[in-house]
Design a protein around this motif. Structure first.
Motif, PDB file in Angstrom:
ATOM      1  N   GLY A   1      18.441  -2.159  -3.774  1.00  0.00           N
ATOM      2  CA  GLY A   1      17.360  -2.102  -2.805  1.00  0.00           C
ATOM      3  C   GLY A   1      16.401  -3.256  -2.983  1.00  0.00           C
ATOM      4  O   GLY A   1      16.333  -3.881  -4.042  1.00  0.00           O
ATOM      5  N   ASN A  94       8.994   2.691   3.067  1.00  0.00           N
ATOM      6  CA  ASN A  94      10.342   2.144   3.021  1.00  0.00           C
ATOM      7  C   ASN A  94      10.996   2.573   1.726  1.00  0.00           C
ATOM      8  O   ASN A  94      10.716   2.032   0.662  1.00  0.00           O
ATOM      9  N   TYR A  95      11.849   3.561   1.816  1.00  0.00           N
ATOM     10  CA  TYR A  95      12.403   4.141   0.604  1.00  0.00           C
ATOM     11  C   TYR A  95      13.515   3.338  -0.022  1.00  0.00           C
ATOM     12  O   TYR A  95      14.026   3.682  -1.065  1.00  0.00           O
ATOM     13  N   GLN A  96      13.899   2.240   0.634  1.00  0.00           N
ATOM     14  CA  GLN A  96      14.873   1.372  -0.006  1.00  0.00           C
ATOM     15  C   GLN A  96      14.180   0.392  -0.937  1.00  0.00           C
ATOM     16  O   GLN A  96      14.823  -0.351  -1.655  1.00  0.00           O
ATOM     17  N   ILE A  98      12.049  -0.701  -4.120  1.00  0.00           N
ATOM     18  CA  ILE A  98      11.883  -0.246  -5.490  1.00  0.00           C
ATOM     19  C   ILE A  98      10.459  -0.559  -5.911  1.00  0.00           C
ATOM     20  O   ILE A  98       9.931  -1.614  -5.603  1.00  0.00           O
TER      21      ILE A  98
END
Lengths: 109, 116
Positions: A1, A94-96, A98
């Motif tokens: 990610g 945005n959960y992608q 890190i």
């Protein structure tokens, strides 16, 4: 990610000096949260920034959100031993992304 | 209110085994997120559950799975453990689901997993 970059990774300061950490993303963030993790502890919420260009203060801590909502900073004035720990920015929206390794504040003896 | 609790706090496993970690959120919180924290990689988002449904997922292999129960308690499972899975696994709860939500996450103390 895709990783949100936090710089620097470490910062050594004398007690009483200032400290700044920066959080940079290549994508626009809906909002950003800052957390502090003491050695051996877990992240604790500090603040949330939502609006473009927003500035918030908590005593000696000043938080800023960039105009483009792609970067943020945390500034501590006159550091104290209680400020020791790792400061993380949480790129909400945005959960992608890190979180990244954070910035570790170390007070020189 | 009691904080987020995680069990066990420490765990030692060997490669190839599987492990289940548990998280009890703050009373009234319906969203539970899981994170992996390693010294070199920082905090990495695993997944988020809300009302027993997985709402968001990070970039982790299928060996990592989770679930949430009707009382909002959540479990995370890692199968076929690898040495690189050694980490602190943190659980966080909030009252609303993420993805742009303006809601604070409250973290538990974490489960420290060591894979030998």
């Amino acid at each position: 990610g895709q990783q949100v970059m936090q710089i620097p990774q470490y910062q050594h300061v004398q007690e009483g000096e200032d400290f700044t950490t920066y959080c940079n993303s290549s994508t626009t963030l809906s909002n950003i949260q800052w957390y502090k993790q003491r050695p051996g502890g877990h992240p604790v919420f500090l603040i949330q920034l939502v609006k473009s260009g927003e500035v918030k203060k908590q005593k000696r801590l000043t938080f800023q959100f960039g105009e483009a909502k792609k970067n943020s900073s945390l500034h501590i004035t006159a550091t104290q031993t209680t400020d020791v720990g790792t400061y993380f920015c949480d790129p909400r929206g945005n959960y992608q992304l890190i979180w990244g390794a954070g910035t570790k504040l170390i007070i020189k003896p | 209110k009691a904080g987020v609790t995680q069990t066990p706090r420490y765990l030692i496993k060997t490669r190839g085994q599987q492990v289940t970690l548990s998280c009890s959120p703050i009373s009234g919180h319906r969203s539970v997120s899981w994170y992996q924290q390693t010294p070199g990689q920082g905090l990495q988002f695993l997944f988020e559950y809300f009302s027993e449904t997985q709402r968001n997922k990070g970039n982790f292999p299928g060996r990592f799975s989770g679930r949430q129960f009707s009382n909002s308690r959540s479990e995370m499972n890692v199968s076929t453990l690898e040495l690189g899975d050694s980490a602190l696994y943190l659980c966080a709860s909030s009252s609303v689901v993420g993805q742009g939500a303006q809601e604070t996450q409250y973290f538990g103390p974490g489960t420290r997993l060591l894979v030998l």
